[in-house]
Design a protein around this motif. Sequence first.
Motif, PDB file in Angstrom:
ATOM      1  N   LEU A 124       0.817  -1.211   0.000  1.00  0.00           N
ATOM      2  CA  LEU A 124       0.000   0.000   0.000  1.00  0.00           C
ATOM      3  C   LEU A 124       0.855   1.267   0.000  1.00  0.00           C
ATOM      4  CD1 LEU A 124      -2.871  -1.174   2.328  1.00  0.00           C
ATOM      5  CD2 LEU A 124      -3.103  -0.427  -0.056  1.00  0.00           C
ATOM      6  N   ALA A 125       2.007   1.220   0.653  1.00  0.00           N
ATOM      7  CA  ALA A 125       2.908   2.379   0.636  1.00  0.00           C
ATOM      8  C   ALA A 125       3.384   2.652  -0.788  1.00  0.00           C
ATOM      9  CB  ALA A 125       4.094   2.149   1.567  1.00  0.00           C
ATOM     10  N   ARG A 126       3.714   1.595  -1.512  1.00  0.00           N
ATOM     11  CA  ARG A 126       4.142   1.754  -2.908  1.00  0.00           C
ATOM     12  C   ARG A 126       2.996   2.292  -3.766  1.00  0.00           C
ATOM     13  NH1 ARG A 126       8.680   2.160  -5.991  1.00  0.00           N
ATOM     14  NH2 ARG A 126       8.105   1.725  -8.123  1.00  0.00           N
ATOM     15  N   ALA A 127       1.803   1.736  -3.561  1.00  0.00           N
ATOM     16  CA  ALA A 127       0.648   2.178  -4.338  1.00  0.00           C
ATOM     17  C   ALA A 127       0.319   3.647  -4.041  1.00  0.00           C
ATOM     18  CB  ALA A 127      -0.554   1.290  -4.037  1.00  0.00           C
ATOM     19  N   GLU A 128       0.354   4.025  -2.781  1.00  0.00           N
ATOM     20  CA  GLU A 128       0.079   5.420  -2.401  1.00  0.00           C
ATOM     21  C   GLU A 128       1.106   6.348  -3.037  1.00  0.00           C
ATOM     22  OE1 GLU A 128      -1.233   8.966  -0.417  1.00  0.00           O
ATOM     23  OE2 GLU A 128      -2.200   7.181  -1.211  1.00  0.00           O
ATOM     24  N   SER A 129       2.338   5.906  -3.103  1.00  0.00           N
ATOM     25  CA  SER A 129       3.387   6.698  -3.740  1.00  0.00           C
ATOM     26  C   SER A 129       3.105   6.893  -5.228  1.00  0.00           C
ATOM     27  CB  SER A 129       4.735   6.015  -3.532  1.00  0.00           C
ATOM     28  OG  SER A 129       5.752   6.713  -4.188  1.00  0.00           O
ATOM     29  N   LEU A 130       2.708   5.835  -5.888  1.00  0.00           N
ATOM     30  CA  LEU A 130       2.414   5.918  -7.316  1.00  0.00           C
ATOM     31  C   LEU A 130       1.163   6.741  -7.602  1.00  0.00           C
ATOM     32  CD1 LEU A 130       3.164   2.263  -8.448  1.00  0.00           C
ATOM     33  CD2 LEU A 130       4.521   4.294  -8.963  1.00  0.00           C
ATOM     34  N   LEU A 131       0.140   6.559  -6.789  1.00  0.00           N
ATOM     35  CA  LEU A 131      -1.134   7.228  -7.035  1.00  0.00           C
ATOM     36  C   LEU A 131      -1.142   8.707  -6.662  1.00  0.00           C
ATOM     37  CD1 LEU A 131      -3.605   4.464  -5.836  1.00  0.00           C
ATOM     38  CD2 LEU A 131      -3.272   5.254  -8.187  1.00  0.00           C
ATOM     39  N   HIS A 132      -0.488   9.036  -5.533  1.00  0.00           N
ATOM     40  CA  HIS A 132      -0.603  10.401  -5.021  1.00  0.00           C
ATOM     41  C   HIS A 132       0.729  11.118  -4.828  1.00  0.00           C
ATOM     42  CE1 HIS A 132      -4.380   8.355  -3.563  1.00  0.00           C
ATOM     43  NE2 HIS A 132      -4.817   9.275  -4.407  1.00  0.00           N
TER      44      HIS A 132
END
Length: 161
Positions: A124-132
């Motif tokens: 989720l940390a990686r996804a949050e980085s990519l998304l926002h």
Amino acid sequence: MKRLVVSLVAVALVAGCGVRPTEVLDGGAPASGIPEGMRIYFASDRGLRGVSRPDKEITELAAAVKLVMAGPNEAELVAGLTDLTAITGEFSASAIEGHVTLRLPRTPVTGVAGMAAGQLVCTLARAESLLHGTRPDAVRVTVVAQGGAVGPYQCSQFLTG
């Protein structure tokens, strides 16, 4: 004699060590430690390991959780990777300014402990980085499950040397 030794030492200091000055050298581009694209995390006998999913573009945090739930591919299984998460039923994930909340209303909180929590937090940390655009080390993840909540956690808490 003492003056001669002091004079020789002074001359040696003034002469320098023989290294000649050079122009400024370009060291090239800075190192980039984070690979491009989505990464998800699985458990191994040596701790969490991130694997790339360059062909997977995510548009929401829940999609990253689904990638973990799909489990390791055949090559990753052979390499000893496994999914320890025990997510059952529905779930949702949201983020506000780098604070991610994963809600698992039908999953016991015991199913998101230890490395299983790490898999979710790091993914989720990686996804949050990519998304926002949030720096991965600034993301905090809280998992709210049946029977309680764990976190907030940072991915670095689950990674071993």
